[in-house]
Design an enzyme around this catalytic site. Sequence first.
Site, PDB file in Angstrom:
ATOM      1  N   LYS A 182       0.842  -1.194   0.000  1.00 39.57           N
ATOM      2  CA  LYS A 182       0.000   0.000   0.000  1.00 39.57           C
ATOM      3  C   LYS A 182       0.879   1.246   0.000  1.00 39.57           C
ATOM      4  O   LYS A 182       1.952   1.262   0.627  1.00 39.57           O
ATOM      5  CB  LYS A 182      -0.898   0.009   1.236  1.00 39.57           C
ATOM      6  CG  LYS A 182      -1.829  -1.194   1.325  1.00 39.57           C
ATOM      7  CD  LYS A 182      -2.875  -1.172   0.249  1.00 39.57           C
ATOM      8  CE  LYS A 182      -3.850  -2.335   0.398  1.00 39.57           C
ATOM      9  NZ  LYS A 182      -4.863  -2.360  -0.666  1.00 39.57           N
ATOM     10  N   ASP A 211      -0.530   0.108  -4.378  1.00 36.78           N
ATOM     11  CA  ASP A 211      -1.968   0.388  -4.323  1.00 36.78           C
ATOM     12  C   ASP A 211      -2.214   1.632  -3.478  1.00 36.78           C
ATOM     13  O   ASP A 211      -1.845   1.679  -2.305  1.00 36.78           O
ATOM     14  CB  ASP A 211      -2.672  -0.824  -3.689  1.00 36.78           C
ATOM     15  CG  ASP A 211      -4.186  -0.730  -3.771  1.00 36.78           C
ATOM     16  OD1 ASP A 211      -4.699   0.310  -4.218  1.00 36.78           O
ATOM     17  OD2 ASP A 211      -4.851  -1.709  -3.379  1.00 36.78           O
ATOM     18  N   HIS A 313      -9.550  -7.911  -8.954  1.00 36.84           N
ATOM     19  CA  HIS A 313      -9.553  -7.698  -7.505  1.00 36.84           C
ATOM     20  C   HIS A 313     -10.427  -8.807  -6.930  1.00 36.84           C
ATOM     21  O   HIS A 313     -11.488  -9.122  -7.469  1.00 36.84           O
ATOM     22  CB  HIS A 313     -10.164  -6.333  -7.202  1.00 36.84           C
ATOM     23  CG  HIS A 313     -10.371  -6.070  -5.753  1.00 36.84           C
ATOM     24  ND1 HIS A 313     -11.583  -6.304  -5.122  1.00 36.84           N
ATOM     25  CD2 HIS A 313      -9.532  -5.598  -4.802  1.00 36.84           C
ATOM     26  CE1 HIS A 313     -11.456  -5.978  -3.844  1.00 36.84           C
ATOM     27  NE2 HIS A 313     -10.238  -5.550  -3.623  1.00 36.84           N
TER      28      HIS A 313
HETATM   29 MG    MG Z   1      -6.710  -2.345  -4.236  1.00 35.00          MG
END
Ligand code: MG
Length: 388
Positions: A182, A211, A313
């Site tokens: 992330k 992300d 996803h």
């Molecule tokens: Mg994502």
Amino acid sequence: MELLQTPAEAATRVGTRIESVETYALKVPLRKPMADATWVRPTWTVPVVEIRTDDGLVGTGCSGVHAGEELLCLAVQDYFAPMLLGRDPGDIRALWHELYWSDIHWVGRGGVVHMAQSMVDIALWDLAAQRARVPLWKFLGTHHSSLRSYNTDGGWLNRTVDELVAEMSELVEVGWDGVKMKVGKPDWREDVERVRAVREALPAHVALMCDVNQGWDLRTALRVLPYLEEAEVEWIEEPLHPDDVEGHARLAASTRTPIAVGESIYSREAFSQFIRARAVGVVQVDVTRVAGITEWLQVAAEASAHDLWVVPHCGDMMQVHQHLVAATFARKPAMIEYIPWTLDVYEEPCRVERGTVQLPPAPGASTRVRADARKRWQVSGVGGRVDV
Ligand code: MG
């Protein structure tokens, strides 16, 4: 359960009927709480629908949410179930169209109602594959016999740099050649530092995805992306607000790092806008967020026609997506994200060995819920059952 017909009779009979529709939800504890740019959570909830037919089969559809499971179950139970009872579950596309244009179309063309429709659609495809006595990936027409996975079960924003590097390195040691972290810290310089530290620690052949979970505006994204490009990041995921097609298109034109979007895009029409605007490189269409397998296949077909990479996803935690990617044309490598939060929920959990998915042999969509999982984690007061 005792079958009213033998499997052979069930396989050749034209026109079974839906006898009952049941919903419930399971709140599954996570091994470790995690955080991204938008939330911190200790559990993951799996809303479920079970559709029973008069030949004794049960089709199961599932979703995945942080909250709102009661809303998904309610939409199925109060609005969709009455439309399904007595109908032939094999008329999947006709039923999709009717549910989509039902009375609640105007309060839920995306989000709750659309996700609830996905649960039903997955259950119907599960039934169809069971009836054909093959796993869904074979029922849809196999393309890939083996799938890679990249690991997204780590790399959270609440890790220190040292924890992050250790976590990413451990995933590579146990067999993954793709990992995701992330980004989206309040100061973007911290993101650059974290990405560089991880990139330097990982072998060159390992793909590193980043992300943002919509955490940036266009200005920040344009500022940070050159650094991520330098670090050979495989893709940048959800950099901006998911409705900002133009912003993503401007970003895509400014960088050679592919832009990945999809987990917050709820319809094939919205995906089509991204694809036609050249605003997406990696199409992360999620079967639980669009209205099921029927719509997922249409998005994947359009992505394939534009030579885009489809790497979903996995709001379903891989159970259904392993089947879909194995049966899609979108270009290689065939890959899904590895996120094992709900393996204990299912009778046939997705199996991944050293990063490679072992495609399931049993008929259906791998969505059947274990009885003991239901006993342990069912959320009280959510769901119900409607019979003919
Ligand atoms: Mg994502």
